[in-house]
Design a protein around this motif. Structure first.
Motif, PDB file in Angstrom:
ATOM      1  N   VAL A 243      32.670  53.886  71.931  1.00 24.19           N
ATOM      2  CA  VAL A 243      33.186  52.625  72.456  1.00 24.19           C
ATOM      3  C   VAL A 243      34.351  52.879  73.405  1.00 24.19           C
ATOM      4  CG1 VAL A 243      34.415  50.501  71.865  1.00 24.19           C
ATOM      5  CG2 VAL A 243      32.428  51.212  70.524  1.00 24.19           C
ATOM      6  N   PHE A 244      35.300  53.715  72.974  1.00 30.74           N
ATOM      7  CA  PHE A 244      36.486  53.961  73.803  1.00 30.74           C
ATOM      8  C   PHE A 244      36.137  54.735  75.073  1.00 30.74           C
ATOM      9  CE2 PHE A 244      39.098  53.602  69.710  1.00 30.74           C
ATOM     10  CZ  PHE A 244      39.477  52.297  70.004  1.00 30.74           C
ATOM     11  N   VAL A 245      35.190  55.644  74.997  1.00 30.75           N
ATOM     12  CA  VAL A 245      34.744  56.369  76.188  1.00 30.75           C
ATOM     13  C   VAL A 245      34.102  55.397  77.178  1.00 30.75           C
ATOM     14  CG1 VAL A 245      33.019  58.007  77.039  1.00 30.75           C
ATOM     15  CG2 VAL A 245      34.537  58.651  75.152  1.00 30.75           C
ATOM     16  N   ASN A 246      33.282  54.477  76.670  1.00 35.38           N
ATOM     17  CA  ASN A 246      32.678  53.467  77.538  1.00 35.38           C
ATOM     18  C   ASN A 246      33.736  52.624  78.234  1.00 35.38           C
ATOM     19  OD1 ASN A 246      30.119  54.317  76.844  1.00 35.38           O
ATOM     20  ND2 ASN A 246      29.753  52.674  75.354  1.00 35.38           N
ATOM     21  N   ARG A 247      34.776  52.253  77.491  1.00 32.63           N
ATOM     22  CA  ARG A 247      35.855  51.453  78.075  1.00 32.63           C
ATOM     23  C   ARG A 247      36.615  52.239  79.152  1.00 32.63           C
ATOM     24  NH1 ARG A 247      38.643  46.991  75.137  1.00 32.63           N
ATOM     25  NH2 ARG A 247      36.950  45.837  74.174  1.00 32.63           N
ATOM     26  N   LEU A 248      36.864  53.520  78.881  1.00 35.52           N
ATOM     27  CA  LEU A 248      37.547  54.344  79.887  1.00 35.52           C
ATOM     28  C   LEU A 248      36.736  54.405  81.178  1.00 35.52           C
ATOM     29  CD1 LEU A 248      38.971  57.436  77.927  1.00 35.52           C
ATOM     30  CD2 LEU A 248      40.264  55.562  78.968  1.00 35.52           C
ATOM     31  N   ARG A 249      35.449  54.580  81.035  1.00 35.82           N
ATOM     32  CA  ARG A 249      34.577  54.700  82.211  1.00 35.82           C
ATOM     33  C   ARG A 249      34.568  53.415  83.041  1.00 35.82           C
ATOM     34  NH1 ARG A 249      29.924  58.061  78.993  1.00 35.82           N
ATOM     35  NH2 ARG A 249      30.479  60.143  79.783  1.00 35.82           N
ATOM     36  N   GLY A 251      37.078  51.262  83.149  1.00 31.19           N
ATOM     37  CA  GLY A 251      38.441  50.857  83.500  1.00 31.19           C
ATOM     38  C   GLY A 251      38.961  49.734  82.634  1.00 31.19           C
ATOM     39  N   MET A 252      38.321  49.493  81.493  1.00 32.87           N
ATOM     40  CA  MET A 252      38.782  48.466  80.559  1.00 32.87           C
ATOM     41  C   MET A 252      39.960  48.986  79.743  1.00 32.87           C
ATOM     42  SD  MET A 252      35.131  47.059  79.049  1.00 32.87           S
ATOM     43  CE  MET A 252      35.941  45.936  77.902  1.00 32.87           C
ATOM     44  N   MET A 253      40.794  48.079  79.293  1.00 28.30           N
ATOM     45  CA  MET A 253      41.858  48.472  78.366  1.00 28.30           C
ATOM     46  C   MET A 253      41.247  48.857  77.027  1.00 28.30           C
ATOM     47  SD  MET A 253      44.827  45.658  79.144  1.00 28.30           S
ATOM     48  CE  MET A 253      45.641  45.600  80.743  1.00 28.30           C
ATOM     49  N   LEU A 254      41.832  49.844  76.382  1.00 31.40           N
ATOM     50  CA  LEU A 254      41.309  50.288  75.089  1.00 31.40           C
ATOM     51  C   LEU A 254      41.575  49.255  74.004  1.00 31.40           C
ATOM     52  CD1 LEU A 254      42.254  54.091  75.058  1.00 31.40           C
ATOM     53  CD2 LEU A 254      40.129  53.003  75.796  1.00 31.40           C
ATOM     54  N   GLN A 255      42.700  48.555  74.093  1.00 31.53           N
ATOM     55  CA  GLN A 255      43.057  47.503  73.146  1.00 31.53           C
ATOM     56  C   GLN A 255      42.860  47.947  71.693  1.00 31.53           C
ATOM     57  OE1 GLN A 255      40.765  44.072  74.604  1.00 31.53           O
ATOM     58  NE2 GLN A 255      42.559  43.390  75.761  1.00 31.53           N
ATOM     59  N   THR A 256      43.591  48.975  71.313  1.00 25.90           N
ATOM     60  CA  THR A 256      43.507  49.499  69.952  1.00 25.90           C
ATOM     61  C   THR A 256      44.870  49.390  69.263  1.00 25.90           C
ATOM     62  OG1 THR A 256      43.166  51.525  68.663  1.00 25.90           O
ATOM     63  CG2 THR A 256      43.740  51.818  70.958  1.00 25.90           C
ATOM     64  N   ARG A 288      48.292  48.180  79.078  1.00 24.62           N
ATOM     65  CA  ARG A 288      48.076  49.279  80.020  1.00 24.62           C
ATOM     66  C   ARG A 288      46.659  49.826  79.875  1.00 24.62           C
ATOM     67  NH1 ARG A 288      53.626  52.829  80.720  1.00 24.62           N
ATOM     68  NH2 ARG A 288      55.091  51.076  80.475  1.00 24.62           N
ATOM     69  N   THR A 289      46.092  50.198  80.997  1.00 25.94           N
ATOM     70  CA  THR A 289      44.762  50.809  80.970  1.00 25.94           C
ATOM     71  C   THR A 289      44.893  52.310  80.723  1.00 25.94           C
ATOM     72  OG1 THR A 289      44.819  51.122  83.363  1.00 25.94           O
ATOM     73  CG2 THR A 289      43.771  49.110  82.537  1.00 25.94           C
ATOM     74  N   GLY A 290      43.775  52.922  80.395  1.00 28.54           N
ATOM     75  CA  GLY A 290      43.751  54.366  80.195  1.00 28.54           C
ATOM     76  C   GLY A 290      44.293  54.795  78.845  1.00 28.54           C
ATOM     77  N   LEU A 291      44.419  56.087  78.683  1.00 27.13           N
ATOM     78  CA  LEU A 291      44.919  56.665  77.438  1.00 27.13           C
ATOM     79  C   LEU A 291      46.437  56.595  77.378  1.00 27.13           C
ATOM     80  CD1 LEU A 291      42.663  59.852  77.470  1.00 27.13           C
ATOM     81  CD2 LEU A 291      42.540  58.035  75.737  1.00 27.13           C
ATOM     82  N   PRO A 292      47.010  56.525  76.183  1.00 30.92           N
ATOM     83  CA  PRO A 292      48.465  56.617  76.067  1.00 30.92           C
ATOM     84  C   PRO A 292      48.940  58.010  76.483  1.00 30.92           C
ATOM     85  CG  PRO A 292      47.430  56.624  73.893  1.00 30.92           C
ATOM     86  CD  PRO A 292      46.350  56.315  74.883  1.00 30.92           C
TER      87      PRO A 292
END
Length: 344
Positions: A243-249, A251-256, A288-292
């Protein structure tokens, strides 16, 4: 000299010779008995029951001093005989300083083997998957078997003494059970845990799908830490990562939530409010988008594997069911229905 005098002298000489032979035989018998007793003693258990007895051989101790240190610690062994055994077996100069334990049914000969081989008393420390580095430091500091050489170091100083490749210590230490000799430096634990994490991360990175949206292994480590904190269900970790990889691809926020909690630090009191989700920090994946910027915990091997081998899925959302598992959805409408069903 008269014939009588010669006979008397011959009898005296013969008598002395016979006495000497008897004395020699007696000495040989006593020596044999002593040798038999000594080598039987060397094979007999020093103790046959009870708890292990801890003792320490100080650096620079001679064999006589070492034997006395063992006896003074409460080990019921004759220190003179133990040092004699060490000399007889040519191990007197091979004894290693350190902390040991005498276990029941250990013979003097086996005890010497321990001292020569350096079979130090083993302590253990368990670092739990999902702990933060702060929690790891607290566990290390609380372990009484370690010498706390890092007590006065900040996280940055501690990390700099191990590696200069990273600026933040979080996530760089592998959660596992570590064995060490009593009295070892706590720096040894940190170095072992870091080396093991780099080894496990490197092995997982080599097997990755090249299409994954990570620029380097460190980003994969960050993802693994998020996966580690998002679920306690090992079977779901690959799906969570997917799920998180799909969001990164996309450009969605991870929202975790775990990243938000980590960014709150000591302000987190057990629950997340709406204003917490709206308050921007480098770790708020709702703003913020992307990884912390860094990992948020110490990921285990399964989370590393999930981050670098995520499930092939079109899911973009998930919500926790009441039984602890997750409901995955590929669109927002289905996700909202799942939220209404399982969270309200």
């Amino acid at each position: 000299m008269s014939r009588k005098s010669r006979r008397t002298r011959r009898k005296t000489t013969e008598s002395s010779s016979a006495l000497f032979k008897k004395l020699l035989i007696l000495i040989l018998l006593l020596c044999t008995a002593a040798a038999v007793y000594f080598f039987n003693w060397a094979k007999e258990p020093i103790t046959t029951s009870g708890e292990p007895i801890a003792f320490t051989i100080q650096p620079g101790s001679s064999v006589v001093t070492a034997a006395q240190e063992i006896a003074d610690a409460g080990v019921p062994v004759n220190p003179y005989m133990l040092s004699l055994l060490a000399r007889a077996t040519q191990t007197a100069s091979k004894i290693k300083a350190g902390s040991y334990e005498l276990k029941p049914n250990t013979s003097p000969r086996r005890l010497l083997d321990q001292l020569v081989r350096g079979e130090f008393a083993q302590e253990s420390l368990t670092i739990i998957e999902g702990w933060t580095f702060k929690q790891m430091r607290q566990a290390v500091a609380a372990n009484k078997g370690l010498k706390h050489d890092t007590a006065g170091l900040s996280d940055t100083e501690l990390l700099a003494s191990i590696t200069t490749d990273y600026k933040a210590a979080e996530g760089l230490f592998f959660p596992d059970t570590y064995l060490f000799a009593k009295g070892s430096s706590d720096m040894q634990i940190y170095k072992q845990a870091h080396t093991l994490m780099m080894s496990r991360l490197g092995a997982a990175w080599e097997k990755r799908d090249p299409s994954l949206p990570y620029e380097n292994p460190y980003q994969a480590l960050v993802m693994a830490s998020i996966v580690e904190k998002e679920t306690g269900q090992k079977s779901e970790r690959a799906m969570i990562a997917g799920v998180f990889v799909n969001r990164l691809r996309l450009g969605m926020m991870l929202q975790t939530d775990p990243t938000v909690i980590y960014g709150m630090g000591d302000k987190y009191a057990g629950n997340i409010r709406k204003r917490d989700l709206e308050t921007d920090t480098p770790y708020n994946t709702y703003t913020r988008t992307g990884l912390p910027p860094t990992p948020i915990a110490l990921p285990g091997v399964q989370s590393l594997a999930a981050a670098l081998g995520p499930a092939k899925t079109d899911a973009l959302y998930f919500v926790a069911r009441k039984d602890g598992t997750s409901q995955f959805s590929s669109n927002l409408s289905d996700h909202n229905r799942a939220v209404n069903q399982y969270q309200r």
